[in-house]
Design a protein around this motif. Structure first.
Motif, PDB file in Angstrom:
ATOM      1  N   GLY A   1       6.475  -9.103  -9.979  1.00 14.60           N
ATOM      2  CA  GLY A   1       6.160 -10.101 -10.999  1.00 14.60           C
ATOM      3  C   GLY A   1       5.563 -11.386 -10.472  1.00 14.60           C
ATOM      4  O   GLY A   1       5.044 -12.190 -11.254  1.00 14.60           O
ATOM      5  N   ALA A   2       5.603 -11.612  -9.151  1.00 13.43           N
ATOM      6  CA  ALA A   2       5.058 -12.850  -8.589  1.00 13.43           C
ATOM      7  C   ALA A   2       3.537 -12.778  -8.526  1.00 13.43           C
ATOM      8  O   ALA A   2       2.956 -11.744  -8.197  1.00 13.43           O
ATOM      9  CB  ALA A   2       5.636 -13.096  -7.191  1.00 13.43           C
ATOM     10  N   TYR A   3       2.889 -13.912  -8.843  1.00 13.94           N
ATOM     11  CA  TYR A   3       1.427 -13.949  -8.773  1.00 13.94           C
ATOM     12  C   TYR A   3       0.979 -13.728  -7.331  1.00 13.94           C
ATOM     13  O   TYR A   3       1.521 -14.320  -6.401  1.00 13.94           O
ATOM     14  CB  TYR A   3       0.898 -15.291  -9.262  1.00 13.94           C
ATOM     15  N   GLY A   4      -0.029 -12.867  -7.156  1.00 13.20           N
ATOM     16  CA  GLY A   4      -0.580 -12.627  -5.829  1.00 13.20           C
ATOM     17  C   GLY A   4       0.220 -11.675  -4.973  1.00 13.20           C
ATOM     18  O   GLY A   4      -0.108 -11.461  -3.799  1.00 13.20           O
ATOM     19  N   ALA A   5       1.276 -11.072  -5.542  1.00 11.03           N
ATOM     20  CA  ALA A   5       2.122 -10.170  -4.755  1.00 11.03           C
ATOM     21  C   ALA A   5       1.483  -8.799  -4.557  1.00 11.03           C
ATOM     22  O   ALA A   5       1.838  -8.076  -3.630  1.00 11.03           O
ATOM     23  CB  ALA A   5       3.481 -10.008  -5.421  1.00 11.03           C
TER      24      ALA A   5
ATOM     25  N   ASN B   1       5.699   2.611  -3.294  1.00 10.69           N
ATOM     26  CA  ASN B   1       6.976   2.989  -3.935  1.00 10.69           C
ATOM     27  C   ASN B   1       7.378   1.978  -5.005  1.00 10.69           C
ATOM     28  O   ASN B   1       8.546   1.585  -5.115  1.00 10.69           O
ATOM     29  CB  ASN B   1       8.072   3.152  -2.886  1.00 10.69           C
ATOM     30  N   ASP B   2       6.383   1.577  -5.784  1.00 10.26           N
ATOM     31  CA  ASP B   2       6.534   0.682  -6.928  1.00 10.26           C
ATOM     32  C   ASP B   2       6.880  -0.756  -6.549  1.00 10.26           C
ATOM     33  O   ASP B   2       7.266  -1.545  -7.419  1.00 10.26           O
ATOM     34  CB  ASP B   2       7.574   1.218  -7.924  1.00 10.26           C
ATOM     35  N   ARG B   3       6.737  -1.118  -5.272  1.00 15.85           N
ATOM     36  CA  ARG B   3       6.988  -2.493  -4.849  1.00 15.85           C
ATOM     37  C   ARG B   3       5.695  -3.109  -4.333  1.00 15.85           C
ATOM     38  O   ARG B   3       5.022  -2.522  -3.476  1.00 15.85           O
ATOM     39  CB  ARG B   3       8.055  -2.559  -3.753  1.00 15.85           C
ATOM     40  N   PRO B   4       5.319  -4.276  -4.849  1.00 21.61           N
ATOM     41  CA  PRO B   4       4.125  -4.952  -4.330  1.00 21.61           C
ATOM     42  C   PRO B   4       4.324  -5.336  -2.874  1.00 21.61           C
ATOM     43  O   PRO B   4       5.444  -5.662  -2.442  1.00 21.61           O
ATOM     44  CB  PRO B   4       3.990  -6.181  -5.228  1.00 21.61           C
ATOM     45  N   VAL B   5       3.235  -5.314  -2.097  1.00 17.07           N
ATOM     46  CA  VAL B   5       3.373  -5.481  -0.648  1.00 17.07           C
ATOM     47  C   VAL B   5       3.333  -6.941  -0.198  1.00 17.07           C
ATOM     48  O   VAL B   5       3.639  -7.240   0.953  1.00 17.07           O
ATOM     49  CB  VAL B   5       2.276  -4.695   0.103  1.00 17.07           C
ATOM     50  N   ASN B   6       2.985  -7.855  -1.123  1.00 15.31           N
ATOM     51  CA  ASN B   6       2.789  -9.249  -0.703  1.00 15.31           C
ATOM     52  C   ASN B   6       3.736 -10.221  -1.423  1.00 15.31           C
ATOM     53  O   ASN B   6       3.427 -11.411  -1.540  1.00 15.31           O
ATOM     54  CB  ASN B   6       1.328  -9.668  -0.944  1.00 15.31           C
ATOM     55  N   GLY B   7       4.871  -9.729  -1.870  1.00 15.31           N
ATOM     56  CA  GLY B   7       5.819 -10.620  -2.547  1.00 15.31           C
ATOM     57  C   GLY B   7       6.701  -9.848  -3.506  1.00 15.31           C
ATOM     58  O   GLY B   7       6.623  -8.623  -3.617  1.00 15.31           O
ATOM     59  N   GLY B   8       7.527 -10.592  -4.230  1.00 18.55           N
ATOM     60  CA  GLY B   8       8.457  -9.973  -5.151  1.00 18.55           C
ATOM     61  C   GLY B   8       7.793  -9.470  -6.415  1.00 18.55           C
ATOM     62  O   GLY B   8       6.726  -9.952  -6.810  1.00 18.55           O
TER      63      GLY B   8
ATOM     64  N   GLU C   1      -7.136 -17.008  -0.949  1.00 19.31           N
ATOM     65  CA  GLU C   1      -6.194 -17.695  -0.065  1.00 19.31           C
ATOM     66  C   GLU C   1      -5.102 -16.701   0.339  1.00 19.31           C
ATOM     67  O   GLU C   1      -5.405 -15.668   0.913  1.00 19.31           O
ATOM     68  CB  GLU C   1      -5.663 -18.964  -0.734  1.00 19.31           C
ATOM     69  N   ASP C   2      -3.832 -16.962   0.040  1.00 19.82           N
ATOM     70  CA  ASP C   2      -2.764 -16.048   0.449  1.00 19.82           C
ATOM     71  C   ASP C   2      -2.336 -15.092  -0.660  1.00 19.82           C
ATOM     72  O   ASP C   2      -1.345 -14.365  -0.508  1.00 19.82           O
ATOM     73  CB  ASP C   2      -1.533 -16.833   0.920  1.00 19.82           C
ATOM     74  N   ALA C   3      -3.071 -15.096  -1.771  1.00 22.02           N
ATOM     75  CA  ALA C   3      -2.689 -14.282  -2.923  1.00 22.02           C
ATOM     76  C   ALA C   3      -3.568 -13.039  -3.020  1.00 22.02           C
ATOM     77  O   ALA C   3      -4.796 -13.123  -2.918  1.00 22.02           O
ATOM     78  CB  ALA C   3      -2.805 -15.097  -4.211  1.00 22.02           C
ATOM     79  N   LEU C   4      -2.955 -11.885  -3.224  1.00 20.29           N
ATOM     80  CA  LEU C   4      -3.696 -10.664  -3.515  1.00 20.29           C
ATOM     81  C   LEU C   4      -4.117 -10.667  -4.978  1.00 20.29           C
ATOM     82  O   LEU C   4      -3.289 -10.917  -5.857  1.00 20.29           O
ATOM     83  CB  LEU C   4      -2.826  -9.435  -3.265  1.00 20.29           C
ATOM     84  N   VAL C   5      -5.392 -10.387  -5.236  1.00 22.79           N
ATOM     85  CA  VAL C   5      -5.836 -10.238  -6.616  1.00 22.79           C
ATOM     86  C   VAL C   5      -6.196  -8.786  -6.911  1.00 22.79           C
ATOM     87  O   VAL C   5      -6.677  -8.461  -7.989  1.00 22.79           O
ATOM     88  CB  VAL C   5      -7.018 -11.187  -6.942  1.00 22.79           C
ATOM     89  N   SER C   6      -5.967  -7.911  -5.931  1.00 22.79           N
ATOM     90  CA  SER C   6      -6.046  -6.464  -6.137  1.00 22.79           C
ATOM     91  C   SER C   6      -4.645  -5.882  -6.098  1.00 22.79           C
ATOM     92  O   SER C   6      -3.773  -6.362  -5.371  1.00 22.79           O
ATOM     93  CB  SER C   6      -6.889  -5.794  -5.037  1.00 22.79           C
ATOM     94  N   LEU C   7      -4.453  -4.823  -6.859  1.00 25.96           N
ATOM     95  CA  LEU C   7      -3.176  -4.137  -6.875  1.00 25.96           C
ATOM     96  C   LEU C   7      -2.914  -3.494  -5.514  1.00 25.96           C
ATOM     97  O   LEU C   7      -3.807  -2.874  -4.926  1.00 25.96           O
ATOM     98  CB  LEU C   7      -3.197  -3.085  -7.984  1.00 25.96           C
ATOM     99  N   ALA C   8      -1.708  -3.647  -5.004  1.00 21.91           N
ATOM    100  CA  ALA C   8      -1.307  -3.015  -3.738  1.00 21.91           C
ATOM    101  C   ALA C   8       0.200  -2.823  -3.772  1.00 21.91           C
ATOM    102  O   ALA C   8       0.955  -3.773  -3.570  1.00 21.91           O
ATOM    103  CB  ALA C   8      -1.722  -3.864  -2.537  1.00 21.91           C
ATOM    104  N   VAL C   9       0.630  -1.587  -4.060  1.00 24.71           N
ATOM    105  CA  VAL C   9       2.059  -1.300  -4.173  1.00 24.71           C
ATOM    106  C   VAL C   9       2.403  -0.048  -3.376  1.00 24.71           C
ATOM    107  O   VAL C   9       1.593   0.876  -3.247  1.00 24.71           O
ATOM    108  CB  VAL C   9       2.503  -1.124  -5.649  1.00 24.71           C
TER     109      VAL C   9
END
Length: 270
Positions: free
Chosen positions: A118-122, A109-116, A99-107
């Motif tokens: 620690g957030a699930y799916g970020a 500069n140490d920031r997830p690209v799909n949310g804050g 759905e709208d959650a990433l289940v693969s790592l994507a960061v």
């Protein structure tokens, strides 16, 4: 400036001459504003990235590949929530999602690209499994594949200058064990004939974003990449999401998979 001849515009013949001149002028204007694309008018792709090479290959096993080659410093990760061909960017699809959650790592500069953080799916982790993750260390301008579960496990020189894209290890150069490693990382549907995508890099540090234009197994796709994408020079890489999520957009091609939206993509910046 176009000088009109002296005509009596009150007569029918004079009106006809004026109309003819106006139409000719309009045609000239259209020609002046045309570019080298087929649609006429200003080229909508004119300001899009150009620091890449687009190529196509046909492998001996019948797999048809399209790829974008560039430097990893010219790549970033972007949340798009759209089909790649409908996004405002050039590049290919990224990792796995639900759905709208990433289940693969994507960061980046140490920031997830799909949310804050620690957030699930970020994008801060490869959910459930440690998986092959392509990492660009910006300080060293060096690519590697690291098998990790969380972004905090990544080994980089400067955590303010890197990106990391999760997927499944390709284990290039390890033909005896790659399938077992992919199975350990829970690669989905490895034996099905599906569209496939990957990100690989060569020994000179160029990155290739690869999408298949026809369907095949994971093994057939890997075999085609080894044969045709930088033969003899590839260092390593990862499989990305596949099937209808295998998508590419560039000036030369638009591959839309099955037209589904994806959450995230690898974007070429310039």
């Amino acid at each position: 400036m176009i000088r009109l001849p002296e005509v009596d515009i009150r007569s029918k013949s004079g009106i006809a001459v004026v109309l003819a001149i106006m139409l000719a002028s309009l045609g000239l204007s259209v020609l002046l504003f045309r570019t080298d694309w087929n649609g006429g008018g200003p080229d909508p792709e004119a300001n899009m990235p150009r620091r890449y090479v687009y190529g196509t290959e046909t492998a001996s096993n019948g797999m048809l590949l399209s790829y974008l080659r560039t430097r990893p410093s010219n790549v970033t990760l972007e949340a798009v929530h759209n089909n790649v061909t409908l996004s405002p960017f050039y590049g290919i699809n990224g990792g796995f999602f639900y759905e709208d959650a990433l289940v693969s790592l994507a960061v980046v500069n140490d920031r997830p690209v799909n949310g804050g953080p620690g957030a699930y799916g970020a994008g801060g982790e490869n959910v459930k499994y440690a998986r092959g993750t392509l990492v660009w260390d910006g300080s060293l301008d060096r690519l590697s594949v690291q098998v990790v579960r969380r972004a905090s496990e990544l080994r980089v020189t400067d955590r303010a200058r890197f990106w990391a894209q999760g997927g499944i290890s390709m284990s290039l150069g390890e033909d005896e064990r790659w399938a077992a490693q992919a199975a350990a990382e829970n690669a989905p549907f490895p034996d099905d004939n599906r569209l496939r995508s990957a990100a690989v890099y060569d020994k000179e540090g160029n990155v290739y974003l690869v999408v298949s234009r026809n369907k095949g197994s994971l093994a057939a796709f890997r075999e085609a990449i080894v044969e045709k994408i930088g033969p003899g020079t590839l260092a390593d890489g990862i499989f990305l999401d596949g099937d209808g999520s295998s998508q590419l957009r560039s000036r030369e091609a638009k591959l839309r998979g099955d037209s589904r939206p994806v959450v995230q993509m690898l974007r070429i910046m310039e």
